[in-house]
Design a protein around this motif. Structure first.
Motif, PDB file in Angstrom:
ATOM      1  N   SER A   1       3.158  25.519  25.658  1.00  0.00           N
ATOM      2  CA  SER A   1       2.862  24.211  26.262  1.00  0.00           C
ATOM      3  C   SER A   1       1.560  23.586  25.777  1.00  0.00           C
ATOM      4  O   SER A   1       1.214  22.495  26.208  1.00  0.00           O
ATOM      5  CB  SER A   1       2.888  24.240  27.799  1.00  0.00           C
ATOM      6  OG  SER A   1       1.649  24.628  28.356  1.00  0.00           O
TER       7      SER A   1
ATOM      8  N   LYS B   1       7.677  19.980  20.178  1.00  0.00           N
ATOM      9  CA  LYS B   1       8.830  19.100  20.387  1.00  0.00           C
ATOM     10  C   LYS B   1       8.895  18.482  21.769  1.00  0.00           C
ATOM     11  O   LYS B   1       9.765  17.673  22.033  1.00  0.00           O
ATOM     12  CB  LYS B   1      10.120  19.892  20.143  1.00  0.00           C
ATOM     13  CG  LYS B   1      10.294  20.326  18.703  1.00  0.00           C
ATOM     14  CD  LYS B   1      11.614  21.017  18.517  1.00  0.00           C
ATOM     15  CE  LYS B   1      11.823  21.338  17.051  1.00  0.00           C
ATOM     16  NZ  LYS B   1      13.136  21.925  16.816  1.00  0.00           N
ATOM     17  N   ARG B   2       8.012  18.851  22.676  1.00  0.00           N
ATOM     18  CA  ARG B   2       8.055  18.314  24.042  1.00  0.00           C
ATOM     19  C   ARG B   2       6.909  17.341  24.241  1.00  0.00           C
ATOM     20  O   ARG B   2       5.900  17.663  24.826  1.00  0.00           O
ATOM     21  CB  ARG B   2       7.971  19.437  25.072  1.00  0.00           C
ATOM     22  CG  ARG B   2       9.230  20.289  25.112  1.00  0.00           C
ATOM     23  CD  ARG B   2       9.254  21.232  26.269  1.00  0.00           C
ATOM     24  NE  ARG B   2       9.444  20.494  27.521  1.00  0.00           N
ATOM     25  CZ  ARG B   2       9.215  21.031  28.701  1.00  0.00           C
ATOM     26  NH1 ARG B   2       8.784  22.261  28.823  1.00  0.00           N
ATOM     27  NH2 ARG B   2       9.401  20.314  29.792  1.00  0.00           N
ATOM     28  N   GLU B   3       7.059  16.158  23.698  1.00  0.00           N
ATOM     29  CA  GLU B   3       6.039  15.110  23.814  1.00  0.00           C
ATOM     30  C   GLU B   3       4.667  15.597  23.364  1.00  0.00           C
ATOM     31  O   GLU B   3       3.658  15.380  24.019  1.00  0.00           O
ATOM     32  CB  GLU B   3       5.996  14.573  25.246  1.00  0.00           C
ATOM     33  CG  GLU B   3       7.294  13.937  25.674  1.00  0.00           C
ATOM     34  CD  GLU B   3       7.374  13.687  27.166  1.00  0.00           C
ATOM     35  OE1 GLU B   3       6.408  13.962  27.890  1.00  0.00           O
ATOM     36  OE2 GLU B   3       8.430  13.206  27.593  1.00  0.00           O
ATOM     37  N   GLY B   4       4.641  16.301  22.245  1.00  0.00           N
ATOM     38  CA  GLY B   4       3.387  16.798  21.689  1.00  0.00           C
ATOM     39  C   GLY B   4       2.974  18.163  22.194  1.00  0.00           C
ATOM     40  O   GLY B   4       1.947  18.695  21.781  1.00  0.00           O
ATOM     41  N   HIS B   5       3.769  18.768  23.074  1.00  0.00           N
ATOM     42  CA  HIS B   5       3.474  20.095  23.606  1.00  0.00           C
ATOM     43  C   HIS B   5       4.357  21.129  22.913  1.00  0.00           C
ATOM     44  O   HIS B   5       5.539  20.890  22.677  1.00  0.00           O
ATOM     45  CB  HIS B   5       3.734  20.148  25.118  1.00  0.00           C
ATOM     46  CG  HIS B   5       2.789  19.310  25.907  1.00  0.00           C
ATOM     47  ND1 HIS B   5       1.638  19.813  26.461  1.00  0.00           N
ATOM     48  CD2 HIS B   5       2.815  18.001  26.230  1.00  0.00           C
ATOM     49  CE1 HIS B   5       0.998  18.849  27.097  1.00  0.00           C
ATOM     50  NE2 HIS B   5       1.691  17.723  26.963  1.00  0.00           N
TER      51      HIS B   5
ATOM     52  N   MET C   1       5.139  21.027  33.978  1.00  0.00           N
ATOM     53  CA  MET C   1       6.113  20.642  32.954  1.00  0.00           C
ATOM     54  C   MET C   1       7.459  21.331  33.125  1.00  0.00           C
ATOM     55  O   MET C   1       8.491  20.797  32.736  1.00  0.00           O
ATOM     56  CB  MET C   1       5.552  20.951  31.559  1.00  0.00           C
ATOM     57  CG  MET C   1       4.359  20.112  31.187  1.00  0.00           C
ATOM     58  SD  MET C   1       3.738  20.505  29.553  1.00  0.00           S
ATOM     59  CE  MET C   1       5.024  19.775  28.548  1.00  0.00           C
TER      60      MET C   1
ATOM     61  N   THR D   1      -1.004  21.526  23.396  1.00  0.00           N
ATOM     62  CA  THR D   1      -0.966  20.469  22.389  1.00  0.00           C
ATOM     63  C   THR D   1      -1.824  20.945  21.218  1.00  0.00           C
ATOM     64  O   THR D   1      -2.569  21.921  21.349  1.00  0.00           O
ATOM     65  CB  THR D   1      -1.546  19.159  22.948  1.00  0.00           C
ATOM     66  OG1 THR D   1      -2.902  19.375  23.304  1.00  0.00           O
ATOM     67  CG2 THR D   1      -0.748  18.653  24.139  1.00  0.00           C
TER      68      THR D   1
END
Length: 86
Positions: A24, A15-19, A56, A26
């Protein structure tokens, strides 16, 4: 010594830009880690991942969960003990 376990802590929500919000990584990084066979490569990946988490932010929970996972699997990682990967 046991093989370096995956940094995944079984959250797996990207949910965190693909992370992933748990570790964390991808999806391509998860796939890459699975292809690493040598422990020094795996430790270097963990070190890179920790640096990524630092940049991040909001991943303090990961180190505690991953340390617990490593202890359960009897794996000792220099990067978790404040050292650097070989």
């Amino acid at each position: 010594m046991a093989k370096t376990p995956s940094p995944c802590i079984d959250v797996c929500k990207f949910k965190r830009e693909g992370h992933c919000i748990g570790c964390s990584m991808t999806k391509p990084q998860k796939k890459m880690f699975k292809s690493l066979k040598k422990d020094d490569q795996r430790e270097a990946f963990i070190e890179m991942l920790m640096a990524q988490q630092e940049v991040m932010g909001r991943y303090r929970h990961w180190a505690v969960a991953y340390d617990k996972k490593c202890r359960k699997k009897n794996a000792k990682l220099r990067v978790l003990e404040g050292g650097r990967a070989a």
